[in-house]
Write a protein that holds these residues in place. Structure first.
Motif, PDB file in Angstrom:
ATOM      1  N   CYS A 256       0.853  -1.183   0.000  1.00 45.23           N
ATOM      2  CA  CYS A 256       0.000   0.000   0.000  1.00 45.23           C
ATOM      3  C   CYS A 256       0.891   1.235   0.000  1.00 45.23           C
ATOM      4  O   CYS A 256       1.956   1.231   0.643  1.00 45.23           O
ATOM      5  CB  CYS A 256      -0.912  -0.011   1.232  1.00 45.23           C
ATOM      6  SG  CYS A 256      -2.000   1.426   1.361  1.00 45.23           S
ATOM      7  N   ARG A 257       0.484   2.271  -0.700  1.00 46.90           N
ATOM      8  CA  ARG A 257       1.275   3.508  -0.768  1.00 46.90           C
ATOM      9  C   ARG A 257       0.582   4.701  -0.109  1.00 46.90           C
ATOM     10  O   ARG A 257       1.166   5.774  -0.024  1.00 46.90           O
ATOM     11  CB  ARG A 257       1.615   3.822  -2.229  1.00 46.90           C
ATOM     12  CG  ARG A 257       2.663   2.875  -2.765  1.00 46.90           C
ATOM     13  CD  ARG A 257       2.796   2.910  -4.263  1.00 46.90           C
ATOM     14  NE  ARG A 257       3.869   2.029  -4.688  1.00 46.90           N
ATOM     15  CZ  ARG A 257       3.792   0.711  -4.748  1.00 46.90           C
ATOM     16  NH1 ARG A 257       2.657   0.111  -4.410  1.00 46.90           N
ATOM     17  NH2 ARG A 257       4.817  -0.026  -5.129  1.00 46.90           N
ATOM     18  N   ALA A 258      -0.635   4.557   0.315  1.00 47.71           N
ATOM     19  CA  ALA A 258      -1.340   5.649   0.970  1.00 47.71           C
ATOM     20  C   ALA A 258      -2.265   5.076   2.045  1.00 47.71           C
ATOM     21  O   ALA A 258      -3.426   4.774   1.743  1.00 47.71           O
ATOM     22  CB  ALA A 258      -2.123   6.471  -0.051  1.00 47.71           C
ATOM     23  N   PRO A 259      -1.776   4.878   3.280  1.00 49.19           N
ATOM     24  CA  PRO A 259      -0.422   5.186   3.754  1.00 49.19           C
ATOM     25  C   PRO A 259       0.578   4.115   3.295  1.00 49.19           C
ATOM     26  O   PRO A 259       0.191   2.997   2.944  1.00 49.19           O
ATOM     27  CB  PRO A 259      -0.582   5.174   5.267  1.00 49.19           C
ATOM     28  CG  PRO A 259      -1.668   4.163   5.498  1.00 49.19           C
ATOM     29  CD  PRO A 259      -2.623   4.333   4.348  1.00 49.19           C
ATOM     30  N   LEU A 260       1.855   4.465   3.316  1.00 44.79           N
ATOM     31  CA  LEU A 260       2.906   3.559   2.845  1.00 44.79           C
ATOM     32  C   LEU A 260       3.064   2.386   3.810  1.00 44.79           C
ATOM     33  O   LEU A 260       3.292   2.571   5.008  1.00 44.79           O
ATOM     34  CB  LEU A 260       4.225   4.329   2.737  1.00 44.79           C
ATOM     35  CG  LEU A 260       5.352   3.635   1.975  1.00 44.79           C
ATOM     36  CD1 LEU A 260       4.972   3.449   0.521  1.00 44.79           C
ATOM     37  CD2 LEU A 260       6.635   4.450   2.082  1.00 44.79           C
ATOM     38  N   GLN A 261       2.905   1.174   3.276  1.00 43.00           N
ATOM     39  CA  GLN A 261       3.023  -0.036   4.081  1.00 43.00           C
ATOM     40  C   GLN A 261       3.801  -1.084   3.306  1.00 43.00           C
ATOM     41  O   GLN A 261       3.461  -1.391   2.160  1.00 43.00           O
ATOM     42  CB  GLN A 261       1.636  -0.593   4.453  1.00 43.00           C
ATOM     43  CG  GLN A 261       0.830   0.306   5.355  1.00 43.00           C
ATOM     44  CD  GLN A 261      -0.536  -0.279   5.672  1.00 43.00           C
ATOM     45  OE1 GLN A 261      -0.975  -1.248   5.053  1.00 43.00           O
ATOM     46  NE2 GLN A 261      -1.228   0.301   6.638  1.00 43.00           N
TER      47      GLN A 261
END
Length: 275
Positions: A171-176
């Motif tokens: 995931c990039r939004a949030p960054l994971q």
């Protein structure tokens, strides 16, 4: 997990993928476009091939992990004598059908890219392997040695694949992150599986085994296999649709972290030393 067990699991996955890919229902394997004469190589793949060998006309080309053979067909149309190799008999069956419909006659061979047979050694001017390749390779040094043995002296390897920095994030939004950058695996995925080309379609298999290799692993493995690395290029933009990335106003696909483009793909060019 033992290598043979992982290979059997992944063969079943790619058999299932071979059934659903290239049937006119996905844009990733756009069969109508291929049949109409469109070349299937992306901008990054095309540039890597042209940088490595220029024209492939009259060259012997090994397409490693060819799946359903779209790029095999495109390289044959460019005038190469192409052999596609893959572990999946179902995918190879689809590849033969696609090639016949496109009016070209590459050869297709069932085989494990990690241990290619002697009948393929010292036969090829170019080994071409792209996109979703090393994700399924347990021992990258063994893969490099296997592919390298198939090259004639002076033959070249083109390897284009997804950048390991891009694939570590779920995931990039949030960054994971789904794992650390240098986590090697194997990672055994169980439950519902889909494919990169048909993410909305559930596959009739429930297991998949993958591995991770850093950019450093890629370069080191090539050198350890006796290949001379000519270049390693990291790409922050592509013309291909990529999960976790978006097509921007200029037409290029990018993945951004904190607003800045991050590497999506890498391309490795290497050569087998002349005797």
């Amino acid at each position: 997990m033992q290598g043979e067990q992982a290979l059997a699991i992944n063969r079943s996955y790619w058999d299932a993928a071979g059934e659903v890919h290239g049937n006119g229902a996905d844009q990733y394997y756009d069969l109508d476009a291929l049949l109409s004469g469109r070349d299937s190589l992306s901008h990054v793949e095309d540039r890597a091939v042209r940088t490595a060998v220029g024209s492939v006309r009259d060259l012997d080309v090994l397409h490693v992990q060819c799946h359903i053979g779209f790029d095999t067909v495109s390289l044959a149309r460019r005038g190469a004598t192409v052999t596609g190799v893959d572990i999946s008999p179902v995918s190879l069956g689809k590849a033969r059908e696609v090639a016949a419909r496109c009016g070209v006659a590459p050869s297709f061979v069932e085989g494990d890219a990690n241990d290619l047979g002697e009948h393929l050694w010292d036969r090829f001017d170019l080994a071409y392997a792209t996109l979703g390749v090393i994700f399924f390779v347990p021992d990258l040094s063994a893969w490099m040695r296997s592919v390298g043995r198939c090259l004639r002296p002076g033959g070249r390897l083109v390897l284009v694949d997804y950048h390991p920095l891009h694939t570590m994030f779920g995931c990039r939004a949030p960054l994971q992150a789904v794992c650390s950058y240098d986590a090697a695996g194997p990672f055994v995925w169980e439950g519902e599986t889909t494919t990169h080309a048909r993410p909305s379609v559930s596959m009739p298999v429930s297991r998949l085994v993958t591995y991770r290799h850093t950019v450093g692993d890629v370069v080191t493995s090539a050198v350890e296999a006796g290949l001379t690395v000519e270049s390693l290029t990291e790409h922050t933009a592509t013309d291909l649709e990529c999960e976790g990335a978006a097509r921007e106003a200029d037409g290029w696909v990018r993945a951004r972290i904190g607003g800045e483009p991050a590497p999506l793909l890498f391309s490795l060019l290497a050569v087998k030393a002349p005797r």
